[in-house]
Motif scaffolding. Structure first.
Motif, PDB file in Angstrom:
ATOM      1  N   TYR A 267       0.961  -1.220   0.104  1.00  0.00           N
ATOM      2  CA  TYR A 267      -0.190  -0.125  -0.055  1.00  0.00           C
ATOM      3  C   TYR A 267       1.006   1.288   0.017  1.00  0.00           C
ATOM      4  O   TYR A 267       0.644   2.243  -0.741  1.00  0.00           O
ATOM      5  CB  TYR A 267      -0.878  -0.002   1.279  1.00  0.00           C
ATOM      6  CG  TYR A 267      -2.059   1.153   1.284  1.00  0.00           C
ATOM      7  CD1 TYR A 267      -3.124   1.084   0.686  1.00  0.00           C
ATOM      8  CD2 TYR A 267      -1.541   2.320   1.951  1.00  0.00           C
ATOM      9  CE1 TYR A 267      -4.053   2.037   0.601  1.00  0.00           C
ATOM     10  CE2 TYR A 267      -2.547   3.449   1.996  1.00  0.00           C
ATOM     11  CZ  TYR A 267      -3.671   3.108   1.421  1.00  0.00           C
ATOM     12  OH  TYR A 267      -4.670   4.324   1.594  1.00  0.00           O
TER      13      TYR A 267
ATOM     14  N   GLY B  11       3.399   0.913  -3.347  1.00  0.00           N
ATOM     15  CA  GLY B  11       2.852   0.599  -4.575  1.00  0.00           C
ATOM     16  C   GLY B  11       3.151  -0.614  -5.246  1.00  0.00           C
ATOM     17  O   GLY B  11       2.987  -0.900  -6.670  1.00  0.00           O
ATOM     18  N   SER B  12       4.177  -1.445  -4.720  1.00  0.00           N
ATOM     19  CA  SER B  12       4.810  -2.583  -5.252  1.00  0.00           C
ATOM     20  C   SER B  12       4.306  -3.904  -4.591  1.00  0.00           C
ATOM     21  O   SER B  12       4.485  -4.095  -3.459  1.00  0.00           O
ATOM     22  CB  SER B  12       6.205  -2.577  -5.371  1.00  0.00           C
ATOM     23  OG  SER B  12       6.839  -3.745  -5.867  1.00  0.00           O
ATOM     24  N   LEU B  13       3.676  -4.519  -5.200  1.00  0.00           N
ATOM     25  CA  LEU B  13       3.116  -5.865  -4.519  1.00  0.00           C
ATOM     26  C   LEU B  13       4.397  -7.026  -4.334  1.00  0.00           C
ATOM     27  O   LEU B  13       4.111  -7.864  -3.313  1.00  0.00           O
ATOM     28  CB  LEU B  13       2.075  -6.667  -5.793  1.00  0.00           C
ATOM     29  CG  LEU B  13       0.878  -6.031  -5.833  1.00  0.00           C
ATOM     30  CD1 LEU B  13       0.073  -6.611  -6.832  1.00  0.00           C
ATOM     31  CD2 LEU B  13      -0.069  -5.791  -4.729  1.00  0.00           C
TER      32      LEU B  13
ATOM     33  N   SER C 112      -7.638  -0.300   0.205  1.00  0.00           N
ATOM     34  CA  SER C 112      -7.361  -1.189  -0.614  1.00  0.00           C
ATOM     35  C   SER C 112      -6.380  -1.103  -1.552  1.00  0.00           C
ATOM     36  O   SER C 112      -5.824   0.024  -1.668  1.00  0.00           O
ATOM     37  CB  SER C 112      -8.590  -1.844  -1.329  1.00  0.00           C
ATOM     38  OG  SER C 112      -9.331  -0.632  -2.092  1.00  0.00           O
ATOM     39  N   ILE C 113      -5.919  -2.254  -2.318  1.00  0.00           N
ATOM     40  CA  ILE C 113      -4.762  -2.191  -3.507  1.00  0.00           C
ATOM     41  C   ILE C 113      -5.197  -2.945  -4.399  1.00  0.00           C
ATOM     42  O   ILE C 113      -6.099  -4.102  -4.347  1.00  0.00           O
ATOM     43  CB  ILE C 113      -3.473  -2.592  -3.008  1.00  0.00           C
ATOM     44  CG1 ILE C 113      -3.642  -4.115  -2.315  1.00  0.00           C
ATOM     45  CG2 ILE C 113      -2.830  -1.922  -1.738  1.00  0.00           C
ATOM     46  CD1 ILE C 113      -2.181  -4.650  -1.727  1.00  0.00           C
ATOM     47  N   ALA C 114      -4.557  -2.533  -5.811  1.00  0.00           N
ATOM     48  CA  ALA C 114      -4.737  -3.297  -6.709  1.00  0.00           C
ATOM     49  C   ALA C 114      -4.006  -4.922  -6.435  1.00  0.00           C
ATOM     50  O   ALA C 114      -2.885  -4.925  -6.198  1.00  0.00           O
ATOM     51  CB  ALA C 114      -4.136  -2.825  -8.090  1.00  0.00           C
ATOM     52  N   THR C 115      -4.568  -6.001  -6.941  1.00  0.00           N
ATOM     53  CA  THR C 115      -4.211  -7.281  -6.626  1.00  0.00           C
ATOM     54  C   THR C 115      -3.124  -7.713  -7.724  1.00  0.00           C
ATOM     55  O   THR C 115      -3.071  -7.141  -9.039  1.00  0.00           O
ATOM     56  CB  THR C 115      -5.197  -8.269  -6.304  1.00  0.00           C
ATOM     57  OG1 THR C 115      -5.985  -8.535  -7.377  1.00  0.00           O
ATOM     58  CG2 THR C 115      -5.931  -7.906  -5.255  1.00  0.00           C
TER      59      THR C 115
ATOM     60  N   THR D 105      -2.360  -9.964 -10.892  1.00  0.00           N
ATOM     61  CA  THR D 105      -3.318 -10.311 -11.967  1.00  0.00           C
ATOM     62  C   THR D 105      -3.189 -11.792 -12.131  1.00  0.00           C
ATOM     63  O   THR D 105      -2.083 -12.546 -11.813  1.00  0.00           O
ATOM     64  CB  THR D 105      -3.025  -9.574 -13.267  1.00  0.00           C
ATOM     65  OG1 THR D 105      -1.429  -9.755 -13.550  1.00  0.00           O
ATOM     66  CG2 THR D 105      -3.166  -8.054 -13.010  1.00  0.00           C
TER      67      THR D 105
ATOM     68  N   TYR E  14      -3.446 -17.077 -10.068  1.00  0.00           N
ATOM     69  CA  TYR E  14      -2.355 -16.179  -9.780  1.00  0.00           C
ATOM     70  C   TYR E  14      -0.903 -16.879  -9.931  1.00  0.00           C
ATOM     71  O   TYR E  14      -0.868 -17.935  -9.613  1.00  0.00           O
ATOM     72  CB  TYR E  14      -2.573 -15.686  -8.189  1.00  0.00           C
ATOM     73  CG  TYR E  14      -3.757 -14.851  -8.049  1.00  0.00           C
ATOM     74  CD1 TYR E  14      -4.167 -13.586  -8.593  1.00  0.00           C
ATOM     75  CD2 TYR E  14      -4.922 -15.569  -7.353  1.00  0.00           C
ATOM     76  CE1 TYR E  14      -5.133 -12.885  -8.195  1.00  0.00           C
ATOM     77  CE2 TYR E  14      -6.213 -15.033  -7.133  1.00  0.00           C
ATOM     78  CZ  TYR E  14      -6.256 -13.408  -7.556  1.00  0.00           C
ATOM     79  OH  TYR E  14      -7.216 -12.782  -7.581  1.00  0.00           O
TER      80      TYR E  14
ATOM     81  N   GLY F 120      -6.900  -8.303  -1.764  1.00  0.00           N
ATOM     82  CA  GLY F 120      -6.437  -6.775  -2.079  1.00  0.00           C
ATOM     83  C   GLY F 120      -6.843  -5.762  -0.893  1.00  0.00           C
ATOM     84  O   GLY F 120      -6.688  -4.482  -1.019  1.00  0.00           O
ATOM     85  N   SER F 121      -6.925  -6.513   0.362  1.00  0.00           N
ATOM     86  CA  SER F 121      -7.163  -5.588   1.615  1.00  0.00           C
ATOM     87  C   SER F 121      -6.871  -6.338   2.721  1.00  0.00           C
ATOM     88  O   SER F 121      -6.390  -7.526   2.476  1.00  0.00           O
ATOM     89  CB  SER F 121      -8.743  -5.126   1.623  1.00  0.00           C
ATOM     90  OG  SER F 121      -9.510  -6.071   1.571  1.00  0.00           O
TER      91      SER F 121
END
Length: 303
Positions: free
Chosen positions: A55, A58-60, A120-123, A125, A143, A214-215
């Motif tokens: 979060y 910005g890097s998963l 939340s974040i973008a999960t 893909t 995933y 994503g959260s």
């Protein structure tokens, strides 16, 4: 019917992913002779750390790396308590779970505060191995972490049964006195096993926050750590059977969600309890013939 079965199989693989990672982590710990009941808290810590770092940066992938590092540290703390200090393994594990859960909840409130909207974040893909191929395409649209978890099963088998580290690990878990006499550093092996195990457990928790949800929510692990403890007995401490145990729980979990969606006239509490009831039944049936590492739960002290 075909669409129902395809969706069920695809969901089974996703639900089984954190269980595969967590149970493989517990496998390393218990094969070295240490019962790590801190798995529930370690998975919770991994879920929080992964989400918080992803979060803020910005890097998963940085989030996943941070989660693994946090899990390794939790494993090393377990090693300090059980390997170095010789504290009771049950007490140590439960203490780790309470500590990591408390720290995660505290830091969550410090970082995110009280918000009306859940952050939340973008999960991650999903990756499709078979493209638009009927049946196989939807099933294997998963995933990347799911593929990694499945690939880890044969890799862990190879490490345990085809490497010197695996031989030393199994020797320490069966007879640490004999292993020590043979020149194996029992303390070092157990620390390594707990560190590797902690990293895998935390990765399983991070999967839930970085890929599936994503959260981060307070009930995100929902007892999966305790299920992993049961699955390791069901698997008889063998990596290949870990996969089947995780798929069993994942399949029943996915099935109950789909049965609820169809409007089946049964109390929803029964659906929620179904995966755990099946796990208990499988544990009872498989536990009769399970053979734990001989030195499990036994602290080692050099004479």
């Amino acid at each position: 019917m075909e669409a129902f079965l395809v969706g069920l199989i695809a969901a089974t693989l996703r639900v089984a992913t954190p269980l595969i990672l967590g149970t493989l982590g517990e496998l390393f710990s218990e094969r070295s002779g240490i019962l790590n009941l801190g798995i529930e808290g370690t998975m919770f810590l991994g879920a929080f750390t992964g989400f918080a770092v992803a979060y803020t940066t910005g890097s998963l992938w940085l989030g996943l790396l941070a989660a693994v590092i946090a899990g390794v540290l939790a494993g090393l703390l377990m090693g300090l308590l059980t390997v170095t200090l010789g504290v009771n393994q049950h007490v140590s594990g439960l203490g780790i779970t309470l500590l990591t859960t408390g720290i995660s909840l505290f830091l969550y409130r410090v970082i995110f505060g009280e918000r009306s909207v859940q952050p939340s974040i973008a999960t991650f893909t999903k990756v499709s191995l078979f493209g638009d191929t009927p049946i196989l395409g939807p099933i294997f649209e998963q995933y990347l972490l799911t593929y990694i978890a499945i690939a880890l099963v044969p890799l862990v088998w190879w490490v345990l049964y085809r490497t010197s580290f695996g031989l030393h690990l199994r020797a320490v878990g069966e007879n640490p006195e004999a292993a020590d006499a043979a020149g194996i550093n029992v303390f070092r092996i157990r620390y390594l096993a707990l560190a590797i195990g902690g990293g895998l457990m935390a990765a399983g928790g991070a999967f839930l926050s970085l890929a599936q949800l994503g959260s981060f929510i307070f009930g995100i692990i929902a007892g999966r750590g305790w299920v992993c403890i049961a699955l390791i007995i069901f698997a008889n401490w063998v990596p290949s059977r870990v996969l089947w145990g995780a798929l069993l729980f994942g399949g029943v979990s996915a099935l109950q969600l789909r049965l609820q969606a169809t409007g089946a006239q049964l109390p929803y509490e029964l659906f929620l309890a179904l995966p755990y009831l099946v796990t208990i039944l499988a544990l009872v049936l498989a536990g009769r013939s399970a053979t734990a590492p001989a030195a499990l739960l036994k602290p080692y002290r050099r004479e």
